[in-house]
Design a protein around this motif. Structure first.
Motif, PDB file in Angstrom:
ATOM      1  N   GLY A 124      34.891  21.539  -3.625  1.00  0.00           N
ATOM      2  CA  GLY A 124      36.247  21.137  -3.964  1.00  0.00           C
ATOM      3  C   GLY A 124      37.108  22.247  -4.508  1.00  0.00           C
ATOM      4  O   GLY A 124      38.240  22.025  -4.938  1.00  0.00           O
ATOM      5  N   GLY A 125      36.598  23.490  -4.519  1.00  0.00           N
ATOM      6  CA  GLY A 125      37.371  24.618  -5.027  1.00  0.00           C
ATOM      7  C   GLY A 125      36.810  25.148  -6.320  1.00  0.00           C
ATOM      8  O   GLY A 125      36.002  24.500  -6.982  1.00  0.00           O
ATOM      9  N   GLY A 126      37.255  26.326  -6.708  1.00  0.00           N
ATOM     10  CA  GLY A 126      36.727  26.958  -7.913  1.00  0.00           C
ATOM     11  C   GLY A 126      35.528  27.821  -7.589  1.00  0.00           C
ATOM     12  O   GLY A 126      34.975  27.774  -6.475  1.00  0.00           O
ATOM     13  N   TYR A 127      35.130  28.616  -8.562  1.00  0.00           N
ATOM     14  CA  TYR A 127      34.021  29.548  -8.363  1.00  0.00           C
ATOM     15  C   TYR A 127      33.169  29.582  -9.629  1.00  0.00           C
ATOM     16  O   TYR A 127      33.687  29.580 -10.743  1.00  0.00           O
ATOM     17  N   LEU A 128      31.853  29.604  -9.436  1.00  0.00           N
ATOM     18  CA  LEU A 128      30.925  29.671 -10.562  1.00  0.00           C
ATOM     19  C   LEU A 128      30.156  30.982 -10.488  1.00  0.00           C
ATOM     20  O   LEU A 128      29.463  31.250  -9.502  1.00  0.00           O
ATOM     21  N   SER A 129      30.288  31.799 -11.514  1.00  0.00           N
ATOM     22  CA  SER A 129      29.561  33.070 -11.588  1.00  0.00           C
ATOM     23  C   SER A 129      28.398  32.913 -12.566  1.00  0.00           C
ATOM     24  O   SER A 129      28.586  32.463 -13.694  1.00  0.00           O
ATOM     25  N   ILE A 130      27.186  33.256 -12.107  1.00  0.00           N
ATOM     26  CA  ILE A 130      25.994  33.199 -12.955  1.00  0.00           C
ATOM     27  C   ILE A 130      25.377  34.587 -12.966  1.00  0.00           C
ATOM     28  O   ILE A 130      24.931  35.074 -11.935  1.00  0.00           O
ATOM     29  N   GLU A 131      25.380  35.211 -14.141  1.00  0.00           N
ATOM     30  CA  GLU A 131      24.921  36.587 -14.249  1.00  0.00           C
ATOM     31  C   GLU A 131      23.825  36.707 -15.312  1.00  0.00           C
ATOM     32  O   GLU A 131      24.094  36.564 -16.500  1.00  0.00           O
ATOM     33  N   PRO A 132      22.574  36.955 -14.895  1.00  0.00           N
ATOM     34  CA  PRO A 132      21.495  37.167 -15.875  1.00  0.00           C
ATOM     35  C   PRO A 132      21.672  38.513 -16.581  1.00  0.00           C
ATOM     36  O   PRO A 132      21.939  39.528 -15.936  1.00  0.00           O
ATOM     37  N   THR A 133      21.558  38.526 -17.888  1.00  0.00           N
ATOM     38  CA  THR A 133      21.534  39.759 -18.667  1.00  0.00           C
ATOM     39  C   THR A 133      20.222  39.784 -19.442  1.00  0.00           C
ATOM     40  O   THR A 133      19.453  38.819 -19.423  1.00  0.00           O
ATOM     41  N   ARG A 134      19.972  40.866 -20.159  1.00  0.00           N
ATOM     42  CA  ARG A 134      18.735  40.955 -20.917  1.00  0.00           C
ATOM     43  C   ARG A 134      18.675  39.920 -22.043  1.00  0.00           C
ATOM     44  O   ARG A 134      17.613  39.403 -22.383  1.00  0.00           O
ATOM     45  N   LEU A 167      20.839  36.953 -22.292  1.00  0.00           N
ATOM     46  CA  LEU A 167      21.209  35.575 -21.973  1.00  0.00           C
ATOM     47  C   LEU A 167      21.655  35.462 -20.515  1.00  0.00           C
ATOM     48  O   LEU A 167      21.775  36.459 -19.814  1.00  0.00           O
ATOM     49  N   ILE A 168      21.900  34.231 -20.101  1.00  0.00           N
ATOM     50  CA  ILE A 168      22.458  33.956 -18.785  1.00  0.00           C
ATOM     51  C   ILE A 168      23.933  33.606 -18.985  1.00  0.00           C
ATOM     52  O   ILE A 168      24.250  32.596 -19.630  1.00  0.00           O
ATOM     53  N   ALA A 169      24.824  34.444 -18.494  1.00  0.00           N
ATOM     54  CA  ALA A 169      26.257  34.234 -18.665  1.00  0.00           C
ATOM     55  C   ALA A 169      26.828  33.514 -17.450  1.00  0.00           C
ATOM     56  O   ALA A 169      26.671  33.973 -16.314  1.00  0.00           O
ATOM     57  N   CYS A 170      27.484  32.370 -17.679  1.00  0.00           N
ATOM     58  CA  CYS A 170      28.070  31.575 -16.600  1.00  0.00           C
ATOM     59  C   CYS A 170      29.571  31.444 -16.843  1.00  0.00           C
ATOM     60  O   CYS A 170      29.994  31.075 -17.942  1.00  0.00           O
ATOM     61  N   ASP A 171      30.348  31.718 -15.815  1.00  0.00           N
ATOM     62  CA  ASP A 171      31.800  31.648 -15.936  1.00  0.00           C
ATOM     63  C   ASP A 171      32.361  30.742 -14.852  1.00  0.00           C
ATOM     64  O   ASP A 171      32.034  30.900 -13.671  1.00  0.00           O
ATOM     65  N   ILE A 172      33.197  29.782 -15.269  1.00  0.00           N
ATOM     66  CA  ILE A 172      33.833  28.868 -14.325  1.00  0.00           C
ATOM     67  C   ILE A 172      35.253  29.353 -14.074  1.00  0.00           C
ATOM     68  O   ILE A 172      36.038  29.515 -15.014  1.00  0.00           O
ATOM     69  N   ASP A 173      35.589  29.577 -12.816  1.00  0.00           N
ATOM     70  CA  ASP A 173      36.912  30.074 -12.433  1.00  0.00           C
ATOM     71  C   ASP A 173      37.618  28.995 -11.623  1.00  0.00           C
ATOM     72  O   ASP A 173      37.079  28.503 -10.627  1.00  0.00           O
ATOM     73  N   MET A 174      38.824  28.638 -12.056  1.00  0.00           N
ATOM     74  CA  MET A 174      39.575  27.586 -11.372  1.00  0.00           C
ATOM     75  C   MET A 174      39.872  27.955  -9.922  1.00  0.00           C
ATOM     76  O   MET A 174      39.768  27.121  -9.018  1.00  0.00           O
TER      77      MET A 174
END
Length: 336
Positions: free
Chosen positions: A158-168, A170-177
């Motif tokens: 339905g649109g939008g983008y989810l970025s999932i980036e593993p770091t040493r 934590l796991i950083a997740c960003d929701i982009d409209m």
């Protein structure tokens, strides 16, 4: 629940899917006797202690570590029964759960399972203990599962983008409209709310599919979030695994944070064995358009060694047509 699998050269890749969505993915040797696989029980030897951390030597010579509730109660050299709680990842040792003091030499206690059986066991542990599986064959479904497991960032339905980036840490997740709000100019809050809820459920699916865990931080869109609903979605999406998930309140910075215990090794980590498996599968694809011709598989040293090991005792019909060379890049070269 559908179970897709594909086996060649003593290697297998498989996924568990529901309603067309892959939920779990695994690949590797058909039968792996390693004692550091998630859930494997064995008798190990305590070799050293550092505070409340114990270092263990397993029967197959591999090392592991375990938390010691009472370090003074165990002496170095003691035989202990352990279960692997988390497989090794990056530069971290496998972590074992101490079950008690044992006797005798280090040895395996649990059965050696095929990769398919281990995947079924994982699905029943994480999703539903009563799961039943329908065996299926579909290379395209496996390609999709592998791509999503190794590259967890993606476009949201339905649109939008989810970025999932593993770091040493934590796991950083960003929701982009992104373009998800188009056509909803007068209701941006409703658009953000809908996208946050979709993204949170997809975060859970992608984490499980990629075997990612630890501290997870999700940067939500907007403010004034319904924390109770969002944390409820997390617990519900994790299903049988939900009881092991620790969720915190939505922070004043608009982030949702939760912790997931580590288990199987993350698929986001590149390994020589995975590269070897991918190279062999490329050879299979090339052979379809080059019937009868010989193929040279070129790869860097560690990958080439893994390919040679896979071909050594292989009864695959393509094996006689393959040869391996060490090179700087991985490629399949037809011999005309």
């Amino acid at each position: 629940m559908k179970l897709y699998s594909e086996q060649r050269f003593g290697l297998v890749r498989a996924c568990v899917a529901r309603e067309g969505q892959p939920l779990l993915y695994a690949e590797g040797p058909v039968l792996d006797p390693s004692l550091t696989l998630w859930g494997t029980r064995s008798v190990a030897r305590l070799t050293a202690k550092s505070g409340r951390i114990g270092f263990l030597r397993l029967a197959d010579g591999q090392d592991s570590m375990a938390d010691l509730s009472d370090p003074d109660a165990l002496n170095e050299g003691t035989a202990v029964e352990v279960e692997i709680a988390a497989e090794a990842r990056a530069d971290k040792l496998a972590r074992a759960r101490l079950l008690g003091v044992s006797e005798g030499p280090p040895r395996r206690l649990s059965d050696t399972l095929t990769l398919i059986e281990r995947l079924k066991q994982q699905a029943r542990r994480l999703i539903n203990p009563q799961l039943r599986f329908e065996p299926c064959e579909d290379p395209d479904a496996l390609d999709i599962a592998e791509a999503q497991a190794t590259q967890p960032s993606f476009d949201l339905p339905g649109g939008g983008y989810l970025s999932i980036e593993p770091t040493r840490a934590l796991i950083a997740c960003d929701i982009d409209m992104g373009r998800a709000g188009e056509g909803m100019i007068h209701t941006p809050r409703q658009a953000a709310k809908r996208l946050n809820e979709v993204a949170v459920e997809e975060v859970v699916r992608r984490l499980r599919l990629s075997n990612l865990a630890g501290l997870v931080v999700v940067d939500l869109i907007g403010n004034k979030h319904n924390g109770e609903k969002l944390t409820g979605l997390v617990q519900s999406a994790f299903a049988a695994e939900g009881r092991a998930i620790a969720c915190g309140p939505i922070t004043r910075f608009g982030t949702l944070e939760f912790s997931r215990p580590w288990g199987a090794r993350p698929h986001t980590e590149d390994t020589p064995l995975r590269a070897a498996r991918q190279l062999l599968w490329r050879a299979v694809a090339e052979a379809r358009s080059d019937a009868g011709g010989r193929l040279i598989l070129r790869a860097p040293g560690p990958v080439a060694d893994q390919v040679r090991q896979c071909l050594k005792d292989s009864l695959d019909p393509l094996t006689p047509r393959l040869s391996v060379e060490t090179a700087s890049l991985s490629e399949v070269v037809p011999l005309r």
